[in-house]
Design an enzyme around this catalytic site. Sequence first.
Site, PDB file in Angstrom:
ATOM      1  N   GLY A  86       0.766  -1.233  -0.196  1.00 56.87           N
ATOM      2  CA  GLY A  86       0.081  -0.285   0.166  1.00 56.87           C
ATOM      3  C   GLY A  86       0.762   1.165  -0.085  1.00 56.87           C
ATOM      4  N   ALA A  87       0.874   1.988  -1.183  1.00 59.23           N
ATOM      5  CA  ALA A  87       1.602   3.250  -1.122  1.00 59.23           C
ATOM      6  C   ALA A  87       0.600   4.278  -0.859  1.00 59.23           C
ATOM      7  CB  ALA A  87       2.070   3.451  -2.600  1.00 59.23           C
TER       8      ALA A  87
ATOM      9  N   VAL B  77      -0.768  -8.243  -4.482  1.00 58.62           N
ATOM     10  CA  VAL B  77      -0.209  -9.296  -3.694  1.00 58.62           C
ATOM     11  C   VAL B  77      -1.326 -10.116  -3.450  1.00 58.62           C
ATOM     12  CG1 VAL B  77       0.662  -9.560  -1.334  1.00 58.62           C
ATOM     13  CG2 VAL B  77       1.060  -7.489  -2.533  1.00 58.62           C
TER      14      VAL B  77
ATOM     15  N   ALA C 189      -7.438  12.965  11.712  1.00 55.01           N
ATOM     16  CA  ALA C 189      -7.758  13.510  13.023  1.00 55.01           C
ATOM     17  C   ALA C 189      -8.571  14.773  13.072  1.00 55.01           C
ATOM     18  CB  ALA C 189      -6.398  13.516  13.753  1.00 55.01           C
TER      19      ALA C 189
ATOM     20  N   HIS D 257       9.255  38.274   3.478  1.00 53.72           N
ATOM     21  CA  HIS D 257      10.380  38.049   3.023  1.00 53.72           C
ATOM     22  C   HIS D 257      11.615  38.108   3.646  1.00 53.72           C
ATOM     23  CE1 HIS D 257      13.158  37.570  -0.495  1.00 53.72           C
ATOM     24  NE2 HIS D 257      13.708  38.626  -0.020  1.00 53.72           N
TER      25      HIS D 257
HETATM   26  P1  NAD Z   1      -4.646   4.778   2.192  1.00 55.16           P
HETATM   27  O1  NAD Z   1      -6.125   4.540   1.925  1.00 55.16           O
HETATM   28  O2  NAD Z   1      -4.000   6.149   2.442  1.00 55.16           O
HETATM   29  O3  NAD Z   1      -3.707   4.098   1.345  1.00 55.16           O
HETATM   30  C1  NAD Z   1      -3.640   2.721   1.088  1.00 55.16           C
HETATM   31  C2  NAD Z   1      -3.101   2.292  -0.065  1.00 55.16           C
HETATM   32  O4  NAD Z   1      -3.110   0.693  -0.287  1.00 55.16           O
HETATM   33  C3  NAD Z   1      -4.034   2.805  -1.467  1.00 55.16           C
HETATM   34  O5  NAD Z   1      -3.131   3.406  -2.206  1.00 55.16           O
HETATM   35  C4  NAD Z   1      -4.334   1.272  -2.073  1.00 55.16           C
HETATM   36  O6  NAD Z   1      -4.706   1.547  -3.366  1.00 55.16           O
HETATM   37  C5  NAD Z   1      -3.554   0.310  -1.550  1.00 55.16           C
HETATM   38  N1  NAD Z   1      -4.075  -0.983  -1.218  1.00 55.16           N
HETATM   39  C6  NAD Z   1      -5.280  -1.414  -1.049  1.00 55.16           C
HETATM   40  N2  NAD Z   1      -5.315  -2.815  -0.909  1.00 55.16           N
HETATM   41  C7  NAD Z   1      -4.282  -3.033  -1.562  1.00 55.16           C
HETATM   42  C8  NAD Z   1      -3.423  -4.414  -1.836  1.00 55.16           C
HETATM   43  N3  NAD Z   1      -4.290  -5.524  -1.601  1.00 55.16           N
HETATM   44  N4  NAD Z   1      -2.171  -4.609  -2.273  1.00 55.16           N
HETATM   45  C9  NAD Z   1      -1.662  -3.330  -2.542  1.00 55.16           C
HETATM   46  N5  NAD Z   1      -1.958  -2.128  -2.232  1.00 55.16           N
HETATM   47  C10 NAD Z   1      -3.160  -2.121  -1.790  1.00 55.16           C
HETATM   48  O7  NAD Z   1      -4.564   4.082   3.697  1.00 55.16           O
HETATM   49  P2  NAD Z   1      -3.354   3.837   4.740  1.00 55.16           P
HETATM   50  O8  NAD Z   1      -2.061   4.561   4.331  1.00 55.16           O
HETATM   51  O9  NAD Z   1      -3.261   2.649   5.422  1.00 55.16           O
HETATM   52  O10 NAD Z   1      -3.925   5.125   5.876  1.00 55.16           O
HETATM   53  C11 NAD Z   1      -5.424   4.517   6.664  1.00 55.16           C
HETATM   54  C12 NAD Z   1      -5.809   5.900   6.912  1.00 55.16           C
HETATM   55  O11 NAD Z   1      -5.237   6.598   7.881  1.00 55.16           O
HETATM   56  C13 NAD Z   1      -6.102   6.722   5.561  1.00 55.16           C
HETATM   57  O12 NAD Z   1      -7.636   7.265   5.797  1.00 55.16           O
HETATM   58  C14 NAD Z   1      -5.260   7.831   5.896  1.00 55.16           C
HETATM   59  O13 NAD Z   1      -6.069   9.241   5.483  1.00 55.16           O
HETATM   60  C15 NAD Z   1      -5.106   8.026   7.532  1.00 55.16           C
HETATM   61  N6  NAD Z   1      -3.900   8.532   7.964  1.00 55.16           N
HETATM   62  C16 NAD Z   1      -3.552  10.050   7.634  1.00 55.16           C
HETATM   63  C17 NAD Z   1      -2.359  10.249   7.709  1.00 55.16           C
HETATM   64  C18 NAD Z   1      -2.051  11.941   7.895  1.00 55.16           C
HETATM   65  O14 NAD Z   1      -3.111  12.599   7.549  1.00 55.16           O
HETATM   66  N7  NAD Z   1      -0.740  12.395   7.423  1.00 55.16           N
HETATM   67  C19 NAD Z   1      -1.226   9.570   8.338  1.00 55.16           C
HETATM   68  C20 NAD Z   1      -1.537   8.382   8.484  1.00 55.16           C
HETATM   69  C21 NAD Z   1      -2.790   7.688   8.293  1.00 55.16           C
END
Ligand code: NAD
Length: 475
Positions: A189-190, A246, A328, A452
């Site tokens: 998951g990227a 995967v 959050a 600036h």
């Molecule tokens: P995400 O939804 O950001 O990313 C999940 C990624 O996994 C997606 O790109 C998706 O296409 C991919 N994916 C899904 N199933 C897959 C598979 N079987 N194989 C490969 N890729 C797959 O989810 P996350 O990174 O787990 O984060 C979870 C939640 O937590 C999100 O809603 C995010 O907004 C929140 N979060 C926010 C922050 C922040 O605001 N900076 C930080 C951490 C988490």
Amino acid sequence: MSDTQDFDVVVIGAGPAGYHAAIRAAQLGLKVACIDAGIGKDGKPALGGTCLRIGCIPSKALLDSSRQFWNMGHIFDQHGISFEKPNMDVPTMIGRKDKIVKQFTGGIAALFKANKITTFYGFGQLQPGNIVSVKQHDGSTVLLKGTNVIIAAGSDSIELPFAKFGEHIVDNVGALDFESTPKRLGVIGAGVIGLELGSVWNRLGAQVTILEALPTFLAAVDAEVAKVAAREFKKQGLDIKLGCKVSATEVKKDGVHVTYNDGKADQELVVDKLLVCVGRRPATKGLLADGTGVKLDARGMVEVDEHCHTGVDGVWAVGDAVRGPMLAHKGFEEGIAVAELIAGLPGHVNYDTIPWVIYTEPEIAWVGKTEEQLKAEGIPYKAGSFPFAAVGRAVAMAEPAGFVKVLAHAETDTVLGMHLIGANVSELVHEGVLTMEFKGSADDLARICHAHPSLSEAVHDAAMAVHKRAIHKAN
Ligand code: NAD
């Protein structure tokens, strides 16, 4: 079982959405109880939910530690600073993170005390009639009756059936607590978590491979921002493989074997640790007893209207457990709005101006619509962008990567979106939030004096570029 205790407001969950709701309701003179089941690393109850215990705050602590380490090896020499090889003591880094977490979870307990909120430590379940039963950590059960009940139960990591969490396959919680830097880290998951925690361990020396199912990198992000991000992350050594599904994992003596298909053939990746971050699901399992009338949708989200009301008299739901982004600060706003609505005030959340941030290096941030969305919706717009490479402060900081893009309505000039990638854009995005909240125009933003030298000049020049009058670049 005790007698029922009465409150004006019972909040289930003391994460970002729940603690904001509880504190705001208490500020408004309501008698508030808040229930939380969270346990800290020390085995003691800890308030603050995912954000404070195992999410935003600890990950930012590790991002900062790893950034300092990375800069020592990659940036300091530009400043003329030299030293023997940098060394990272991972347990000290983790210990620092744990201390920060403890400070902030303890801070919520202190705020609850100061606001005379009664805290119950255990698992809350909504019963019919606005009763909440709390199974406390000592095994006893108490019953609370709330004139209003606010569900703020949060979310949990999604576990893939073929990659069960354990010592070698972890979710974000596990990846915040590695005892040493894994030599090879695989990430499924990227998304936000994959990029943030992947960056942490990459900076500390892990060889990080990220497998993403979608063919497009950061599909929800402005396409130009995603392009720069992909280039910068590649330079840092993150190996991001798109369009990879995967299908299996197996923990063997030499590591975790991950089988994936890259669209052409099955491939195998062997890593020491595997982080699975494929999204989160609402933590609503066991939350509702039969007959409450509160409905869950197909994904397990509590169904609510635009005011976070469930349709059952006095029952509300906020944060990750309801529709909308799992952020959050979205939960903060919903918690406050619901507390104010309960108190008879005009509580409101503007979902169109919620900022997003990905805390990578460079940081990514945005608010409002992307160009792709505006095109799809047939909204006429003008775009102005400005690179950090032309901003004196950014270059002086050795942070020239990235840009700011302002999108404004072609006829009214109202700002419709702002997209940023670069140093400290997690702070700069709020110029866009503020402008949009006040229905400001690109011209308004362009006519505001910006200090600036500062990074904010990129926002200023991008706003001016909307009308082809940026000073520091050819228009
Ligand atoms: P995400 O939804 O950001 O990313 C999940 C990624 O996994 C997606 O790109 C998706 O296409 C991919 N994916 C899904 N199933 C897959 C598979 N079987 N194989 C490969 N890729 C797959 O989810 P996350 O990174 O787990 O984060 C979870 C939640 O937590 C999100 O809603 C995010 O907004 C929140 N979060 C926010 C922050 C922040 O605001 N900076 C930080 C951490 C988490």
